[in-house]
Design a protein around this motif. Sequence first.
Motif, PDB file in Angstrom:
ATOM      1  N   GLU A  44    -102.287 -15.554  29.830  1.00  0.00           N
ATOM      2  CA  GLU A  44    -101.112 -14.632  29.841  1.00  0.00           C
ATOM      3  C   GLU A  44    -101.261 -13.576  28.439  1.00  0.00           C
ATOM      4  O   GLU A  44    -100.819 -12.448  28.474  1.00  0.00           O
ATOM      5  CB  GLU A  44     -99.702 -15.028  29.730  1.00  0.00           C
ATOM      6  N   THR A  45    -101.675 -14.162  27.368  1.00  0.00           N
ATOM      7  CA  THR A  45    -101.965 -13.422  26.345  1.00  0.00           C
ATOM      8  C   THR A  45    -103.369 -12.458  26.609  1.00  0.00           C
ATOM      9  O   THR A  45    -103.096 -11.327  26.080  1.00  0.00           O
ATOM     10  CB  THR A  45    -102.358 -14.457  25.095  1.00  0.00           C
ATOM     11  N   GLN A  46    -104.285 -13.104  27.440  1.00  0.00           N
ATOM     12  CA  GLN A  46    -105.357 -12.151  27.519  1.00  0.00           C
ATOM     13  C   GLN A  46    -104.794 -10.781  28.273  1.00  0.00           C
ATOM     14  O   GLN A  46    -105.336  -9.915  28.189  1.00  0.00           O
ATOM     15  CB  GLN A  46    -106.464 -12.851  28.107  1.00  0.00           C
ATOM     16  N   LYS A  47    -103.974 -11.047  29.422  1.00  0.00           N
ATOM     17  CA  LYS A  47    -103.505 -10.112  30.113  1.00  0.00           C
ATOM     18  C   LYS A  47    -102.727  -8.933  29.480  1.00  0.00           C
ATOM     19  O   LYS A  47    -102.536  -7.784  30.151  1.00  0.00           O
ATOM     20  CB  LYS A  47    -102.936 -10.598  31.267  1.00  0.00           C
ATOM     21  N   ASN A  48    -102.137  -9.196  28.137  1.00  0.00           N
ATOM     22  CA  ASN A  48    -101.398  -8.202  27.578  1.00  0.00           C
ATOM     23  C   ASN A  48    -101.842  -7.126  26.903  1.00  0.00           C
ATOM     24  O   ASN A  48    -101.393  -6.465  26.284  1.00  0.00           O
ATOM     25  CB  ASN A  48    -100.351  -9.006  26.759  1.00  0.00           C
ATOM     26  N   TRP A  49    -103.328  -7.355  26.717  1.00  0.00           N
ATOM     27  CA  TRP A  49    -104.042  -6.211  25.912  1.00  0.00           C
ATOM     28  C   TRP A  49    -104.205  -4.900  26.660  1.00  0.00           C
ATOM     29  O   TRP A  49    -104.682  -4.954  27.974  1.00  0.00           O
ATOM     30  CB  TRP A  49    -105.285  -6.862  25.649  1.00  0.00           C
ATOM     31  N   SER A  50    -103.800  -3.913  26.094  1.00  0.00           N
ATOM     32  CA  SER A  50    -103.656  -2.664  26.875  1.00  0.00           C
ATOM     33  C   SER A  50    -105.047  -1.942  26.772  1.00  0.00           C
ATOM     34  O   SER A  50    -105.902  -2.257  26.183  1.00  0.00           O
ATOM     35  CB  SER A  50    -102.643  -1.607  26.170  1.00  0.00           C
ATOM     36  N   VAL A  51    -105.178  -0.955  27.694  1.00  0.00           N
ATOM     37  CA  VAL A  51    -106.380  -0.302  27.748  1.00  0.00           C
ATOM     38  C   VAL A  51    -106.656   0.675  26.476  1.00  0.00           C
ATOM     39  O   VAL A  51    -107.835   0.567  25.700  1.00  0.00           O
ATOM     40  CB  VAL A  51    -106.343   1.055  28.780  1.00  0.00           C
ATOM     41  N   ALA A  52    -105.666   1.215  25.817  1.00  0.00           N
ATOM     42  CA  ALA A  52    -105.570   1.882  24.587  1.00  0.00           C
ATOM     43  C   ALA A  52    -106.290   1.291  23.364  1.00  0.00           C
ATOM     44  O   ALA A  52    -107.137   1.449  22.625  1.00  0.00           O
ATOM     45  CB  ALA A  52    -104.262   2.464  24.225  1.00  0.00           C
ATOM     46  N   ARG A  53    -105.672  -0.312  23.480  1.00  0.00           N
ATOM     47  CA  ARG A  53    -106.170  -0.865  22.079  1.00  0.00           C
ATOM     48  C   ARG A  53    -107.890  -1.338  22.247  1.00  0.00           C
ATOM     49  O   ARG A  53    -108.476  -1.415  21.307  1.00  0.00           O
ATOM     50  CB  ARG A  53    -105.282  -2.149  22.112  1.00  0.00           C
ATOM     51  N   LEU A  54    -108.029  -1.585  23.453  1.00  0.00           N
ATOM     52  CA  LEU A  54    -109.441  -1.973  23.623  1.00  0.00           C
ATOM     53  C   LEU A  54    -110.182  -0.803  23.417  1.00  0.00           C
ATOM     54  O   LEU A  54    -111.447  -0.955  23.093  1.00  0.00           O
ATOM     55  CB  LEU A  54    -109.585  -2.819  25.014  1.00  0.00           C
ATOM     56  N   TYR A  55    -109.950   0.264  24.075  1.00  0.00           N
ATOM     57  CA  TYR A  55    -110.834   1.497  24.083  1.00  0.00           C
ATOM     58  C   TYR A  55    -111.101   1.834  22.696  1.00  0.00           C
ATOM     59  O   TYR A  55    -112.092   2.143  22.196  1.00  0.00           O
ATOM     60  CB  TYR A  55    -109.977   2.582  24.587  1.00  0.00           C
ATOM     61  N   ARG A  56    -110.002   1.755  21.667  1.00  0.00           N
ATOM     62  CA  ARG A  56    -110.233   1.997  20.008  1.00  0.00           C
ATOM     63  C   ARG A  56    -111.270   1.142  19.618  1.00  0.00           C
ATOM     64  O   ARG A  56    -112.103   1.478  18.953  1.00  0.00           O
ATOM     65  CB  ARG A  56    -108.976   2.151  19.458  1.00  0.00           C
TER      66      ARG A  56
END
Length: 416
Positions: free
Chosen positions: A306-318
């Motif tokens: 569930e923690t892994q699922k919470n990461w947004s596209v924007a955070r990972l894109y940066r």
Amino acid sequence: MSELLPAPLSLFQGYGVEIEYMVVDRETREIRSIVDTLLDDLEKNPDASTRTENNPYGSVEWSNELVAHVAEAKCAEPEPSLSGWLEPLNSSVDHVNALLAPHNACLMPSAAHPWMNPAKDPKLWPHEYHEIYAEYDRIFGCNTHGWTNLQSVHLNLPFSGKEEFGRLHAAIRLVLPLIPALAASSPYLDGRWTGLLDARMQYYRYNSMAIPNMTGDLIPEAVFTPEEYQTDILEPIYAQSAPLDPTGILHDEWANARGAIARFDRNAIEIRVTDSQECPLADLAVCFAVAGAVRLLTEERFAPLETQKNWSVARLYRLFFDAVRGADLAPVLDPEYASLFGLNNKHASFGEIWASLLDRPELQSPLFRPWFDLFRERGPLARRMVERAGLTPSRSDLHGICDELCACLAEKTFFV
């Protein structure tokens, strides 16, 4: 009675790898658009490792790509281990180079040609499936680095059922920002230092701007069921492409150009952001490390699902494009990211995350250890290339890099 299809492989029961190579002149290192001739020669002269109509038992298949100077080697069937595919891949690369020799050509590895002019040098593939390539060219204009000057490694990881798909997709999304730090090999374009260690991905993210939904923001959206994937990712691509694609050629899941794409036709997720390396051992070492990192996440070794699922596209894109610029030495500016991989260091670099992962017992491999050690000491291939040719390279400097890359592939050695 119809033939029963084999059951889908479960997580990490098999691996599919696709590696792209340039065909270049053996002396000038200019690209050579003769992959059609190569494939004809392969059909007439297969070796034990290469699957063709005349040799259906080989484990390596060769095919064309968008442009006629790029050839792709891939697993003929999912391989139970990455290490087991190294010997046939090496053998097949040697065989292809032997077939190219009479044409005064050879394969060249790495992710981008350092001085090729994409506006005039490449030729689109003119044979089977050319109508698809012509459609891409009509819509996007493929005379750019983002289409005609990029060689990648695609790693296919299987899943069986909805639960495994969701778990695998969540893990792959989080690992994507780590990959340029490990695999960057495209620092030079147009005869110049680009200022980026993974320039291929900088150009790739903009190559589909006529249909922005095709690439999206490169990082796949946070969807974890096949139904959500169809609704939130694929249908918007089809809807946006329809006005430019009235015949519906692009109405297929392979039109999705994100950094990782679901291939429901083969029950796998395909990771597409890995730059090609200097030899098969290096390519498979990178795949082994990436698959190992994904596996640790799917097993929830560091963070619950569930923690892994919470990461947004924007955070990972940066994070991803921080690694595109600085690779292993780039600082991880989101302090929570390193903790996803068990590293409680708020000031870690991407290289330090990889060092921590490569120390884990799950990622130990005598075969791949020499490449891991090289990465720790000298960084990814792009950093070693820049150490060799510098920030203001001459054509002679870049020609020397190309000579060395071709030698690495032929001699199965690392670029050091």
